[in-house]
Design a protein around this motif. Structure first.
Motif, short mmCIF file in Angstrom:
data_model
loop_
_atom_site.label_atom_id
_atom_site.label_comp_id
_atom_site.label_asym_id
_atom_site.label_seq_id
_atom_site.Cartn_x
_atom_site.Cartn_y
_atom_site.Cartn_z
N UNK A 201 24.51 -1.86 -2.84
CA UNK A 201 24.92 -2.90 -3.80
C UNK A 201 23.92 -3.06 -4.94
N UNK A 202 22.80 -2.34 -4.87
CA UNK A 202 21.85 -2.36 -6.00
C UNK A 202 22.42 -1.63 -7.22
N UNK A 203 23.45 -0.82 -7.01
CA UNK A 203 24.07 -0.12 -8.13
C UNK A 203 24.53 -1.12 -9.19
N UNK A 204 24.15 -0.84 -10.43
CA UNK A 204 24.55 -1.65 -11.59
C UNK A 204 23.91 -3.04 -11.61
N UNK A 205 22.95 -3.32 -10.73
CA UNK A 205 22.28 -4.63 -10.78
C UNK A 205 21.40 -4.71 -12.02
N UNK A 206 21.45 -5.84 -12.69
CA UNK A 206 20.57 -6.07 -13.83
C UNK A 206 19.13 -6.28 -13.36
N UNK A 207 18.98 -7.06 -12.28
CA UNK A 207 17.66 -7.39 -11.76
C UNK A 207 17.70 -7.28 -10.23
N UNK A 208 16.70 -6.64 -9.67
CA UNK A 208 16.53 -6.59 -8.21
C UNK A 208 15.23 -7.31 -7.89
N UNK A 209 15.34 -8.39 -7.14
CA UNK A 209 14.17 -9.21 -6.81
C UNK A 209 13.74 -8.88 -5.39
N UNK A 210 12.48 -8.47 -5.24
CA UNK A 210 11.95 -8.17 -3.90
C UNK A 210 11.14 -9.37 -3.42
N UNK A 211 11.68 -10.05 -2.41
CA UNK A 211 11.00 -11.19 -1.80
C UNK A 211 10.72 -10.92 -0.32
N UNK A 212 10.86 -9.65 0.07
CA UNK A 212 10.65 -9.26 1.48
C UNK A 212 9.21 -8.85 1.69
N UNK A 213 8.73 -9.06 2.90
CA UNK A 213 7.37 -8.63 3.23
C UNK A 213 6.92 -9.21 4.54
N UNK A 214 5.82 -8.68 5.04
CA UNK A 214 5.26 -9.15 6.30
C UNK A 214 4.38 -10.37 6.07
N UNK A 215 4.40 -11.28 7.04
CA UNK A 215 3.49 -12.42 7.01
C UNK A 215 2.19 -12.05 7.72
N UNK A 216 1.10 -12.68 7.29
CA UNK A 216 -0.20 -12.36 7.90
C UNK A 216 -0.26 -12.88 9.33
N UNK A 217 -0.70 -12.01 10.24
CA UNK A 217 -0.80 -12.35 11.65
C UNK A 217 -2.19 -12.90 11.95
N UNK A 218 -2.33 -13.73 12.98
CA UNK A 218 -3.66 -14.24 13.36
C UNK A 218 -4.63 -13.09 13.61
N UNK A 219 -5.79 -13.17 12.97
CA UNK A 219 -6.82 -12.16 13.15
C UNK A 219 -6.63 -10.91 12.30
N UNK A 220 -5.52 -10.84 11.55
CA UNK A 220 -5.25 -9.67 10.73
C UNK A 220 -5.99 -9.77 9.41
N UNK A 221 -6.59 -8.65 8.96
CA UNK A 221 -7.30 -8.65 7.69
C UNK A 221 -6.29 -8.53 6.55
N UNK A 222 -6.75 -8.86 5.34
CA UNK A 222 -5.89 -8.75 4.17
C UNK A 222 -5.50 -7.29 3.93
N UNK A 223 -6.45 -6.38 4.20
CA UNK A 223 -6.16 -4.95 4.02
C UNK A 223 -5.06 -4.51 4.99
N UNK A 224 -5.14 -4.97 6.25
CA UNK A 224 -4.10 -4.63 7.23
C UNK A 224 -2.74 -5.15 6.77
#
Length: 314
Positions: free
Chosen positions: A68-91
């Motif tokens: 469904x991204x076909x012909x989209x004017x704008x594709x907004x990416x709001x997906x991603x992993x949340x930081x886990x306890x003890x996880x570094x920013x690099x991880x």
């Protein structure tokens, strides 16, 4: 509204779903597609949004797939992993890079000519990741940048001075995060420069007030997350404002995350700076007169992000 307009939202978490609601309220598009790995969540959001269509402008809202991204004017990416306890920013960044590889690979199968708008944090890092993975034109890959920080900044200044924040003109630039830079030297209220140290000035801000305003601007997300677990309303409005400027070809100047090349001594990194936003995305980056201190802080912000990019192979 004229020609058909289409926004695809990838990720139906707090930000993605609130942004979808904001798009519906503002009547920005004819077609709105929600994509999430948890299809039931996307279906639930779509059902809830569709139940309000009697009360809004007509919009075709559905849960979809990357086709469904076909012909989209704008594709907004709001997906991603949340930081886990003890996880570094690099991880965390490495996990989000892996997610972006998958998402952008799927998007590229169906659309390589729209505008890619990144909302996932750390937004400047992931904007650059998206730019390099997608191979799209530089101006077609935009991060939400420091638009939200700037809105927080102006609100806090307006609240302190007891004026409408829309009458405050000032910017936060650099990283959307701890190394962001407030531009006190060019801050104005109703055309009056606030950089004056004259306590008799109508819009004088004491050093203590400035410190408090910037501290509360920079740490706003931490305060909100501590109280309710996530930020969603103001960032949704910021994303909608960027989309509005693109769809309406408004040429608005907004501080978004852009790929910089020889900008105030900074190259090969995405950072929040003011840019003219129109139908072709980032149409022109606006050069700023900075004080020596502001320039140094901006370059330091860029250096910090470049180190992080190197650490994840970008």
């Amino acid at each position: 509204m004229g020609k058909s307009r289409k926004i695809v939202i990838v990720g139906c978490g707090e930000v993605g779903s609130t942004f979808a609601f904001t798009v519906l309220l503002k009547g920005l598009v004819n077609e709105l597609i929600l994509i999430d790995k948890n299809r039931k969540k996307a279906l639930g959001d779509v059902l809830d949004l569709n139940h309000g269509l009697m009360l809004t402008q007509p919009v075709n809202i559905k849960a979809g797939g990357f086709e469904d991204c076909k012909d989209a004017d704008i594709i907004v990416i709001a997906a991603g992993a949340a930081q886990m306890p003890g996880e570094t920013r690099i991880d965390l960044m490495n996990r989000n890079v892996a997610i972006f590889r998958e998402i952008i690979g799927e998007i590229n199968k169906h659309n390589q000519s729209g505008i890619l708008l990144v909302a996932t944090n750390p937004v400047d890092i992931l904007t650059q990741v998206a730019l390099k993975l997608s191979g799209w034109k530089r101006g077609h890959v935009i991060g939400s940048g420091t638009l939200l920080d700037t809105s927080r900044f102006r609100y806090l200044i307006g609240d302190t001075l007891k004026v409408d924040p829309r009458s405050v003109h000032g910017l936060i630039i650099g990283e959307h995060g701890d190394s962001e830079v407030p531009l006190w030297s060019s801050l104005t209220v109703a055309g009056i420069n606030v950089a004056s140290n004259d306590p008799g000035s109508q819009f004088y801000l004491s050093p203590e007030q400035k410190d408090r305003i910037f501290h509360n601007t920079k740490n706003a997300a931490y305060q909100i997350i501590e109280n309710k677990g996530a930020t969603n309303y103001a960032i949704a409005l910021a994303l909608a404002r960027i989309c509005e400027s693109i769809l309406e070809d408004q040429k608005s100047i907004l501080p978004v995350s852009c790929y910089l090349e020889n900008y105030l001594g900074v190259s090969d990194v995405c950072l929040g700076v003011p840019a003219i936003i129109g139908k072709d995305g980032i149409e022109q980056i606006v050069s700023l007169p900075l004080s020596d201190t502001e320039r140094e802080l901006f370059q330091r912000s860029a250096g910090k992000l470049k180190e992080l990019l190197t650490s994840i192979g970008f």
